[in-house]
Design a protein around this motif. Structure first.
Motif, short mmCIF file in Angstrom:
data_model
loop_
_atom_site.label_atom_id
_atom_site.label_comp_id
_atom_site.label_asym_id
_atom_site.label_seq_id
_atom_site.Cartn_x
_atom_site.Cartn_y
_atom_site.Cartn_z
N ASN A 493 -1.30 1.94 9.23
CA ASN A 493 -0.59 0.84 9.87
C ASN A 493 -1.57 -0.21 10.38
O ASN A 493 -1.37 -1.42 10.18
CB ASN A 493 0.25 1.39 11.02
CG ASN A 493 0.85 0.29 11.88
OD1 ASN A 493 1.59 -0.56 11.40
ND2 ASN A 493 0.52 0.31 13.15
N LEU A 496 -3.12 -2.15 7.48
CA LEU A 496 -2.19 -2.94 6.66
C LEU A 496 -1.43 -4.01 7.44
O LEU A 496 -0.56 -4.67 6.87
CB LEU A 496 -1.19 -2.00 5.98
CG LEU A 496 -1.80 -1.00 5.00
CD1 LEU A 496 -0.74 -0.04 4.47
CD2 LEU A 496 -2.48 -1.73 3.85
N PHE A 503 5.20 -5.20 6.78
CA PHE A 503 4.28 -4.40 7.61
C PHE A 503 4.90 -4.11 8.99
O PHE A 503 4.58 -3.11 9.62
CB PHE A 503 2.96 -5.14 7.79
CG PHE A 503 3.02 -6.31 8.73
CD1 PHE A 503 2.82 -6.15 10.10
CD2 PHE A 503 3.28 -7.59 8.24
CE1 PHE A 503 2.88 -7.24 10.95
CE2 PHE A 503 3.35 -8.67 9.11
CZ PHE A 503 3.15 -8.50 10.46
#
Length: 526
Positions: A493, A496, A503
């Protein structure tokens, strides 16, 4: 008075105020409990080797006793005897007679308590002597005690001091809010592009709201819980001679371990001071103020003075940014100190557990197993909050690189666009931030520290006698898998954020998953 019981030389348990050392040395010297010859004469005094062998031959004592432990009884020191070993020594001196064994257990237990009280009295006297000799100045006035940096950091992050630190952060948060309000940057926009008013105010920055109000306090409380759990109880319980250690001696052993990492504490403080504050403020922000050009650096609540001088002047922005980056440097230092304490607790646990692990004392082995599990869970919580701390920083810098009007609209547009609810998409501005690399390093160090803790603890627990009960560590692979999966999810997480459309959904999933496993840890504890 001496008797022969079960072909052994029996001496009744003395009824006096002698401590354990006095009684033991006397009984060892005359050979109480040793086999006798045909004339009823004992074969001789006890030696450490002979007594170790005698105790290890007791049928009920499956784990035996270490020679080094028995040698300490013979030495002229303050080392006493554990409760479990009192049981075996009483059987030797009691010559396997139930009534005599019971009496010897009572006498040895009282003698051990007297030895501990005498040792505590000596400790208190030594402390008073040290205080009188070192804390009174030449002018007769008391001088403050000086702590090492390692000791100060340990003190700051444990007990009442940790709560004071939380309160201090909240007070600083309130003060910064008031300062930004007074300077007009509580909510302020600038125009990086035509028809775009981008919000960069104080209340729109997650690093100045969510981080100090929620994530940082949880991180500090987790540090406090882990250190306090280990040093105030679990450490002595995992020691095979836990009955020999009083609270002060146990704490001294812990502090010696902490002080052995003095270089690491200094490295963290200097890194936070010179890199987080010095390099970013003096090396990036100050030159921008002096030249009047951002040089491609992200415009935030500090650099907005370059495009909105009517809101905040350059001198005011210099002051505000200096205070703000000192604040940032402080919580980066706390973040790194938390990871360092995971390492220290883990290494201390491994060393403390070595001796009782070899002796296989049932009560101590159980304590080692329980402590290991709780240390893993404690390091997991710190890793979760540490990754969220890094994620909030990453979210802030990625938002500042986007063309989102404000932080919430930026996330909302990403979510709706990924679900096909709108044709609009987030775009990007032409700027940069060194914090991208900083957050990557924070993630790597956090994951590596958690992995180190799990590997070291599992290495210790794998050597313990295994049982078929539900507490067996190998049966907790599911919990470890869940922890590892959440750590991996949060790491992905962080990497990205802003890298693909949707996202924000991964961000929400990461939050839900981490909260779920943390809540589960309260009941399962591995």
């Amino acid at each position: 008075m001496s008797l022969i019981k079960n072909n052994r030389f029996f001496i009744p348990a003395p009824d006096d105020e002698s401590d354990f050392k006095a009684i033991f040395h006397q009984m060892a010297r005359i050979g109480a409990g040793r086999p006798v010859d045909e004339k009823g004469i004992p074969e001789g005094p006890w030696t450490a080797e002979l007594l170790t062998d005698a105790i290890s031959r007791i049928d009920a004592n499956r784990s035996g006793v270490e020679l080094r432990t028995v040698q300490r009884w013979f030495e002229n020191n303050d080392t006493g005897i554990s409760t479990e070993n009192i049981r075996w020594l009483a059987r030797v001196f009691g010559c396997e007679d139930p009534s005599a064994i019971s009496q010897w257990q009572i006498v040895l237990s009282k003698a051990q308590a007297r030895l501990m009280e005498q040792r505590r009295e000596r400790k208190r006297a030594e402390i008073c002597n040290i205080a009188e000799s070192t804390h009174v100045g030449v002018d007769g006035k008391l001088e403050p005690t000086r702590k090492s940096l390692a000791g100060k950091c340990e003190w700051l992050l444990t007990g009442a001091a940790s709560m004071n630190l939380l309160i201090l952060y909240w007070l600083v948060f309130g003060a910064l809010g008031l300062l930004n309000y007074a300077l007009g940057t509580l909510s302020v926009t600038y125009s990086p592009e035509a028809d775009l008013e981008k919000q960069v105010g104080f209340i729109w920055a997650p690093t100045l709201t969510v981080l100090p109000l929620i994530v940082l306090p949880l991180y500090i409380m987790s540090i406090n819980n882990l250190i306090s759990f280990w040093k105030n109880g679990a450490r002595s319980q995992c020691n095979s001679e836990d009955d020999q250690l009083d609270f002060r001696e146990g704490r001294d052993g812990w502090m010696s371990r902490v002080k052995s990492f003095s270089f690491s504490f200094w490295a963290i403080v200097l890194f936070s001071l010179f890199f987080v504050f010095g390099f970013q403020w003096a090396g990036i922000y100050l030159p921008a103020y002096m030249s009047g050009d951002t040089g491609g650096v992200q415009v935030d609540r500090y650099l907005v003075a370059l495009s909105r001088p009517e809101v905040i002047s350059i001198p005011e922005a210099i002051l505000l940014s200096a205070v703000g980056y000192q604040y940032t440097a402080s919580y980066i230092a706390v973040f790194l100190l938390g990871l360092l304490f995971i390492v220290i607790v883990t290494l201390d646990y491994c060393e403390v557990a070595e001796t009782p692990m070899r002796s296989n004392l049932s009560t101590t082995v159980s304590a080692i197993r329980d402590a290991g599990k709780k240390i893993v869970w404690g390091s997991y919580r710190l890793a979760i909050f540490g990754l969220w701390l890094a994620t909030l920083i990453k979210l802030q810098i990625v938002y500042l690189s986007s063309d989102g009007e404000d932080f919430l609209r930026w996330l909302s547009l990403d979510a709706t666009a990924s679900l096909g609810l709108t044709a609009n998409q987030n775009g990007w501005l032409d700027n940069s931030s060194v914090s991208h690399f900083t957050t990557f390093l924070m993630m790597v160090v956090t994951v590596a520290t958690f992995g180190f803790c799990v590997a070291k603890v599992r290495g210790i627990l794998a050597k313990l006698p295994q049982d078929t009960g539900k507490d067996r560590f190998e049966q907790d692979r599911y919990s470890i898998a869940c922890m590892s999966a959440v750590i991996a999810l949060l790491s992905a997480n962080l990497l990205l954020v802003g890298r693909f459309e949707g996202f924000s959904l991964l961000l929400a999933l990461s939050a839900i998953a981490s909260i779920h496993v943390i809540n589960g840890s309260k009941s399962s504890q591995t």
